[in-house]
Design a protein around this motif. Structure first.
Motif, PDB file in Angstrom:
ATOM      1  N   MET A 276       0.819  -1.197   0.000  1.00  0.00           N
ATOM      2  CA  MET A 276       0.000   0.000   0.000  1.00  0.00           C
ATOM      3  C   MET A 276       0.862   1.261   0.000  1.00  0.00           C
ATOM      4  O   MET A 276       1.778   1.402   0.819  1.00  0.00           O
ATOM      5  N   ALA A 277       0.551   2.159  -0.922  1.00  0.00           N
ATOM      6  CA  ALA A 277       1.206   3.466  -0.940  1.00  0.00           C
ATOM      7  C   ALA A 277       0.924   4.203   0.362  1.00  0.00           C
ATOM      8  O   ALA A 277      -0.030   3.880   1.089  1.00  0.00           O
ATOM      9  N   ASP A 278       1.732   5.194   0.652  1.00  0.00           N
ATOM     10  CA  ASP A 278       1.824   5.785   1.988  1.00  0.00           C
ATOM     11  C   ASP A 278       0.490   6.061   2.672  1.00  0.00           C
ATOM     12  O   ASP A 278       0.242   5.594   3.784  1.00  0.00           O
ATOM     13  N   ILE A 279      -0.421   6.811   2.036  1.00  0.00           N
ATOM     14  CA  ILE A 279      -1.651   7.188   2.743  1.00  0.00           C
ATOM     15  C   ILE A 279      -2.859   6.353   2.335  1.00  0.00           C
ATOM     16  O   ILE A 279      -3.973   6.620   2.801  1.00  0.00           O
ATOM     17  N   GLU A 280      -2.664   5.328   1.502  1.00  0.00           N
ATOM     18  CA  GLU A 280      -3.810   4.498   1.106  1.00  0.00           C
ATOM     19  C   GLU A 280      -4.566   3.910   2.301  1.00  0.00           C
ATOM     20  O   GLU A 280      -5.799   3.912   2.306  1.00  0.00           O
ATOM     21  N   PRO A 281      -3.888   3.411   3.328  1.00  0.00           N
ATOM     22  CA  PRO A 281      -4.643   2.831   4.450  1.00  0.00           C
ATOM     23  C   PRO A 281      -5.513   3.851   5.178  1.00  0.00           C
ATOM     24  O   PRO A 281      -6.445   3.468   5.905  1.00  0.00           O
TER      25      PRO A 281
ATOM     26  N   THR B 226       7.695   1.658   0.919  1.00  0.00           N
ATOM     27  CA  THR B 226       8.632   2.768   0.777  1.00  0.00           C
ATOM     28  C   THR B 226       9.740   2.327  -0.162  1.00  0.00           C
ATOM     29  O   THR B 226      10.010   1.118  -0.304  1.00  0.00           O
ATOM     30  N   ARG B 227      10.387   3.279  -0.794  1.00  0.00           N
ATOM     31  CA  ARG B 227      11.438   2.947  -1.754  1.00  0.00           C
ATOM     32  C   ARG B 227      12.691   2.424  -1.083  1.00  0.00           C
ATOM     33  O   ARG B 227      13.395   1.568  -1.633  1.00  0.00           O
TER      34      ARG B 227
ATOM     35  N   ASP C 128      -1.340  -1.340  -4.237  1.00  0.00           N
ATOM     36  CA  ASP C 128      -2.524  -0.557  -3.901  1.00  0.00           C
ATOM     37  C   ASP C 128      -2.164   0.916  -3.803  1.00  0.00           C
ATOM     38  O   ASP C 128      -1.567   1.368  -2.827  1.00  0.00           O
ATOM     39  N   GLY C 129      -2.536   1.657  -4.832  1.00  0.00           N
ATOM     40  CA  GLY C 129      -2.270   3.088  -4.879  1.00  0.00           C
ATOM     41  C   GLY C 129      -2.802   3.641  -6.186  1.00  0.00           C
ATOM     42  O   GLY C 129      -3.476   2.942  -6.944  1.00  0.00           O
ATOM     43  N   THR C 130      -2.518   4.894  -6.461  1.00  0.00           N
ATOM     44  CA  THR C 130      -2.868   5.458  -7.755  1.00  0.00           C
ATOM     45  C   THR C 130      -2.028   4.775  -8.833  1.00  0.00           C
ATOM     46  O   THR C 130      -1.015   4.108  -8.532  1.00  0.00           O
ATOM     47  N   TRP C 131      -2.410   4.944 -10.089  1.00  0.00           N
ATOM     48  CA  TRP C 131      -1.641   4.312 -11.159  1.00  0.00           C
ATOM     49  C   TRP C 131      -0.190   4.791 -11.175  1.00  0.00           C
ATOM     50  O   TRP C 131       0.735   3.947 -11.251  1.00  0.00           O
ATOM     51  N   PRO C 132       0.130   6.086 -11.058  1.00  0.00           N
ATOM     52  CA  PRO C 132       1.542   6.490 -10.985  1.00  0.00           C
ATOM     53  C   PRO C 132       2.261   5.860  -9.787  1.00  0.00           C
ATOM     54  O   PRO C 132       3.436   5.471  -9.900  1.00  0.00           O
ATOM     55  N   GLU C 133       1.583   5.761  -8.647  1.00  0.00           N
ATOM     56  CA  GLU C 133       2.211   5.138  -7.476  1.00  0.00           C
ATOM     57  C   GLU C 133       2.477   3.655  -7.729  1.00  0.00           C
ATOM     58  O   GLU C 133       3.543   3.134  -7.369  1.00  0.00           O
ATOM     59  N   ALA C 134       1.526   2.968  -8.339  1.00  0.00           N
ATOM     60  CA  ALA C 134       1.694   1.540  -8.602  1.00  0.00           C
ATOM     61  C   ALA C 134       2.860   1.287  -9.553  1.00  0.00           C
ATOM     62  O   ALA C 134       3.649   0.349  -9.362  1.00  0.00           O
ATOM     63  N   ARG C 135       2.996   2.131 -10.572  1.00  0.00           N
ATOM     64  CA  ARG C 135       4.118   1.970 -11.500  1.00  0.00           C
ATOM     65  C   ARG C 135       5.455   2.195 -10.790  1.00  0.00           C
ATOM     66  O   ARG C 135       6.436   1.478 -11.038  1.00  0.00           O
ATOM     67  N   LYS C 136       5.494   3.175  -9.904  1.00  0.00           N
ATOM     68  CA  LYS C 136       6.722   3.424  -9.149  1.00  0.00           C
ATOM     69  C   LYS C 136       7.036   2.242  -8.239  1.00  0.00           C
ATOM     70  O   LYS C 136       8.197   1.807  -8.141  1.00  0.00           O
ATOM     71  N   MET C 137       6.021   1.703  -7.572  1.00  0.00           N
ATOM     72  CA  MET C 137       6.222   0.546  -6.707  1.00  0.00           C
ATOM     73  C   MET C 137       6.750  -0.643  -7.500  1.00  0.00           C
ATOM     74  O   MET C 137       7.629  -1.380  -7.044  1.00  0.00           O
ATOM     75  N   PHE C 138       6.209  -0.836  -8.698  1.00  0.00           N
ATOM     76  CA  PHE C 138       6.650  -1.946  -9.541  1.00  0.00           C
ATOM     77  C   PHE C 138       8.117  -1.788  -9.936  1.00  0.00           C
ATOM     78  O   PHE C 138       8.900  -2.739  -9.872  1.00  0.00           O
TER      79      PHE C 138
ATOM     80  N   LYS D 192      10.537   0.036  -8.520  1.00  0.00           N
ATOM     81  CA  LYS D 192      11.521   0.262  -7.463  1.00  0.00           C
ATOM     82  C   LYS D 192      11.404  -0.734  -6.312  1.00  0.00           C
ATOM     83  O   LYS D 192      11.743  -0.419  -5.174  1.00  0.00           O
ATOM     84  N   SER D 193      10.933  -1.943  -6.614  1.00  0.00           N
ATOM     85  CA  SER D 193      10.837  -2.994  -5.594  1.00  0.00           C
ATOM     86  C   SER D 193      11.567  -4.234  -6.104  1.00  0.00           C
ATOM     87  O   SER D 193      10.941  -5.174  -6.602  1.00  0.00           O
ATOM     88  N   PRO D 194      12.895  -4.264  -6.024  1.00  0.00           N
ATOM     89  CA  PRO D 194      13.659  -5.380  -6.613  1.00  0.00           C
ATOM     90  C   PRO D 194      13.303  -6.740  -6.020  1.00  0.00           C
ATOM     91  O   PRO D 194      13.493  -7.759  -6.691  1.00  0.00           O
ATOM     92  N   TYR D 195      12.783  -6.774  -4.817  1.00  0.00           N
ATOM     93  CA  TYR D 195      12.409  -8.052  -4.206  1.00  0.00           C
ATOM     94  C   TYR D 195      11.194  -8.679  -4.881  1.00  0.00           C
ATOM     95  O   TYR D 195      10.853  -9.841  -4.617  1.00  0.00           O
TER      96      TYR D 195
END
Length: 258
Positions: A69-74, A97-98, A157-167, A169-172
């Protein structure tokens, strides 16, 4: 129910606990739309006059859900990840978080009982990682899967720009197969619209995943629950009463009683 006639909240689920942890870290209170007084039900985040708790369904599932979940989604009352956790008992939620990753998330992804799938549009991913069905083997990692592994759907879980960033920048997550949903239906979610009409809200994505995993009743219940939640939310926003006998409410009750 308590003295006010509201259903008592269930034990806090993963999204509820993440929300509490996020609030505890806040330097100032999060003010959701609707006023500064925070008069919302702890169990469903709606105004008490439009409480949804008495209709909360729970359906046994083979699949599990993992929400990043992006920062304020919860904190958002309109967040539909909360609905997933209401319906699917094995729902896990982690803040993203990144620079840091929760060790519990890494442990979950490594747990041998689960076959994890990262749910993301295949058009943005190397085709070698993409699958369109829940398979007995992890096509991305090239390792043999076991038939007894349960599917675990990882949702960003976030806005589309947030989801793309999460995808990105999450090497795990790079070793996970990417499940690309092929549904032709358009989203009917009315609370927060994506700029792309074919994008689903998080709860709709989860329902499609449950259907792929063979959890058909849970998928239908989650779709119906989203419809009722949306109705309650919008009626509260417009200061209108809820019709608890309308078609959406009756459909949800019928599915819960199966």
């Amino acid at each position: 129910m308590d003295a006010s006639g509201l259903a008592l909240p269930a034990q806090p689920h993963a999204v509820s606990r993440l929300r509490s942890a996020r609030l505890a870290r806040s330097a100032k209170p999060f003010l959701a739309r609707g006023g500064p007084h925070g008069e919302r039900c702890a169990g469903c985040r709606l105004l008490p006059s439009h409480c949804l708790c008495a209709l909360r369904p729970a359906v046994p599932t083979r699949a599990g859900m993992c929400l990043l979940m992006a920062d304020i989604e919860p904190l958002k009352p309109s967040n539909t990840g909360w609905l997933i956790a209401d319906v699917v008992a094995d729902t896990f939620a982690f803040g993203w978080t990144r620079t840091e990753v929760d060790p519990a998330l890494l442990a979950l992804l490594a747990d041998p009982q689960w076959q994890a799938y990262l749910v993301f549009p295949g058009e943005f991913v190397d085709s070698a990682r993409v699958v369109t069905d829940v398979l007995p083997a992890d096509a991305a990692a090239g390792t043999a899967g076991r038939a007894d592994k349960r599917p675990l759907f990882v949702l960003l879980d976030g806005t589309w720009p947030e989801a793309r960033k999460m995808f990105r920048k999450s090497p795990y997550l790079d070793k996970l197969a990417v499940l690309s949903l092929q549904s032709e239906q358009l989203s009917s979610y009315r609370l927060r619209r994506s700029q792309r009409d074919a994008h689903f809200c998080t709860s709709e994505v989860a329902a499609l995943c449950l259907a792929l995993a063979g959890d058909a009743q849970a998928a239908q219940v989650l779709e119906a629950y989203l419809d009722v939640f949306t109705n309650h939310y919008l009626q509260a926003k417009n200061q209108l009463p809820v019709d608890a006998e309308d078609a959406a409410h009756q459909h949800l009750r019928n599915l819960r009683d199966l």
